[in-house]
Design an enzyme around this catalytic site. Structure first.
Site, PDB file in Angstrom:
ATOM      1  N   ASP A 282     -12.971   6.851 -17.370  1.00 29.01           N
ATOM      2  CA  ASP A 282     -14.316   6.282 -17.354  1.00 29.01           C
ATOM      3  C   ASP A 282     -14.948   6.302 -18.732  1.00 29.01           C
ATOM      4  O   ASP A 282     -14.424   6.887 -19.679  1.00 29.01           O
ATOM      5  CB  ASP A 282     -15.212   7.030 -16.351  1.00 29.01           C
ATOM      6  CG  ASP A 282     -15.000   8.550 -16.392  1.00 29.01           C
ATOM      7  OD1 ASP A 282     -14.730   9.080 -17.486  1.00 29.01           O
ATOM      8  OD2 ASP A 282     -15.097   9.193 -15.333  1.00 29.01           O
TER       9      ASP A 282
ATOM     10  N   ASN B 150     -20.450  17.212  -6.617  1.00 33.31           N
ATOM     11  CA  ASN B 150     -20.667  16.413  -5.414  1.00 33.31           C
ATOM     12  C   ASN B 150     -19.366  15.799  -4.883  1.00 33.31           C
ATOM     13  O   ASN B 150     -19.391  14.951  -3.997  1.00 33.31           O
ATOM     14  CB  ASN B 150     -21.695  15.309  -5.672  1.00 33.31           C
ATOM     15  CG  ASN B 150     -21.270  14.330  -6.757  1.00 33.31           C
ATOM     16  OD1 ASN B 150     -20.152  14.427  -7.291  1.00 33.31           O
ATOM     17  ND2 ASN B 150     -22.134  13.384  -7.079  1.00 33.31           N
TER      18      ASN B 150
ATOM     19  N   HIS C 209     -17.143  14.010  -6.643  1.00 31.21           N
ATOM     20  CA  HIS C 209     -16.681  12.758  -7.254  1.00 31.21           C
ATOM     21  C   HIS C 209     -15.424  12.982  -8.079  1.00 31.21           C
ATOM     22  O   HIS C 209     -15.156  14.067  -8.580  1.00 31.21           O
ATOM     23  CB  HIS C 209     -17.783  12.073  -8.075  1.00 31.21           C
ATOM     24  CG  HIS C 209     -18.120  12.722  -9.381  1.00 31.21           C
ATOM     25  ND1 HIS C 209     -19.399  12.781  -9.874  1.00 31.21           N
ATOM     26  CD2 HIS C 209     -17.356  13.326 -10.333  1.00 31.21           C
ATOM     27  CE1 HIS C 209     -19.408  13.371 -11.044  1.00 31.21           C
ATOM     28  NE2 HIS C 209     -18.167  13.708 -11.343  1.00 31.21           N
TER      29      HIS C 209
ATOM     30  N   GLU D 210     -18.884   8.055  -7.174  1.00 29.24           N
ATOM     31  CA  GLU D 210     -19.875   8.904  -6.554  1.00 29.24           C
ATOM     32  C   GLU D 210     -19.838   8.795  -5.026  1.00 29.24           C
ATOM     33  O   GLU D 210     -19.333   7.812  -4.473  1.00 29.24           O
ATOM     34  CB  GLU D 210     -21.277   8.516  -7.048  1.00 29.24           C
ATOM     35  CG  GLU D 210     -21.447   8.563  -8.550  1.00 29.24           C
ATOM     36  CD  GLU D 210     -21.619   9.981  -9.091  1.00 29.24           C
ATOM     37  OE1 GLU D 210     -21.182  10.945  -8.429  1.00 29.24           O
ATOM     38  OE2 GLU D 210     -22.178  10.114 -10.188  1.00 29.24           O
TER      39      GLU D 210
END
Length: 256
Positions: A67, A136, A138, A143
């Site tokens: 990313d 979380n 990811h 996400e």
């Protein structure tokens, strides 16, 4: 799925570096998918050490980063371009034209995403994908959402991710709100996956990844479907795994 519980961050990093090095010894022209952030940082330092001490060769290696933030110049110290060159690439003998990182300044983001996918396919796909995991759940910047994103795409970062990443910036207002990320399908198409988890803040996400159902609410849970996944977690991140009472018949546990 093989799970290795390491005694420390340093042990986790050393184990991960040995796995990557082993991949390169078996296939010198491997295509590696690489992650950024604090978790893999020491793994890169270990790989640099192996490169210098025993001449681990990166000259034929091709890399694709997971990313990149939108809107940051490559020379910005918070960009993943900067991270990768500062912490890894400039210390090894990798060829510059074998390095691929999404262009966060692209004028046409959908075209950039499609082009990134095309380049991965032209290289024959990713042999070994290195991942971290967010608090979380990811992986990459995929996400929690109602749908799994398939391929490389533009993503809006969750507030939780922005808050966590704010420690790398002067203030939270400077944290980009969007990024380009490999999608779940791109990640799952890798031949092998290595997921690293460090710190007690990742314990709940790692537990859900392994023991709960496959759901976009925990993007990493999709890894349950991959045929060749190794998870290396240090003690803090693994604390909920040791006490789990769930069926472990499909999981291979090891301690380092």
């Amino acid at each position: 799925m093989r799970i290795v519980i390491a005694k420390s961050y340093e042990d986790m990093s050393a184990n991960a570096a040995r796995m990557v090095a082993g991949q390169l010894y078996l296939k010198p022209n491997s295509v590696l998918g690489l992650a950024t952030g604090s978790t893999p940082l020491n793994m890169y330092q270990e790989l640099i050490k192996i490169h210098h001490e025993v001449s681990l060769d990166f000259s034929e290696v091709v890399t694709f980063n997971l990313d990149e933030y939108l809107g940051l110049k490559p020379e910005d110290e918070n960009s993943y371009h900067f991270y990768m060159f500062q912490n890894f690439f400039k210390h090894i003998n990798i060829q510059r034209n074998n390095i691929y990182i999404p262009n966060g300044l692209a004028q046409n983001i959908p075209a950039e995403c499609q082009d990134y996918e095309r380049k991965i396919q032209e290289q024959g796909g990713i042999d070994l994908q290195v991942l971290g995991i967010g608090v979380n759940g990811h992986i990459g910047f995929n996400e929690p959402d109602i749908n799994f994103e398939a391929v490389t795409h533009k993503v809006k970062l969750d507030e939780e991710t922005i808050n966590v990443n704010a420690r790398f910036f002067a203030n939270i207002e400077e944290v980009p709100r969007y990024a380009i990320s490999m999608g779940i399908k791109t990640i799952m198409n890798a031949k092998k996956i290595l997921l690293l988890a460090n710190g007690v803040s990742k314990a709940e996400a790692l537990y859900r990844t392994i023991y709960k159902g496959i759901t976009p609410e925990t993007p990493a849970s999709i890894l349950q479907l991959h045929p060749d996944v190794t998870i290396i977690a240090e003690e803090g991140a693994a604390k909920l795994l040791r006490s789990a009472t769930h069926d472990r018949t499909n999981l291979g546990f090891a301690s380092e």
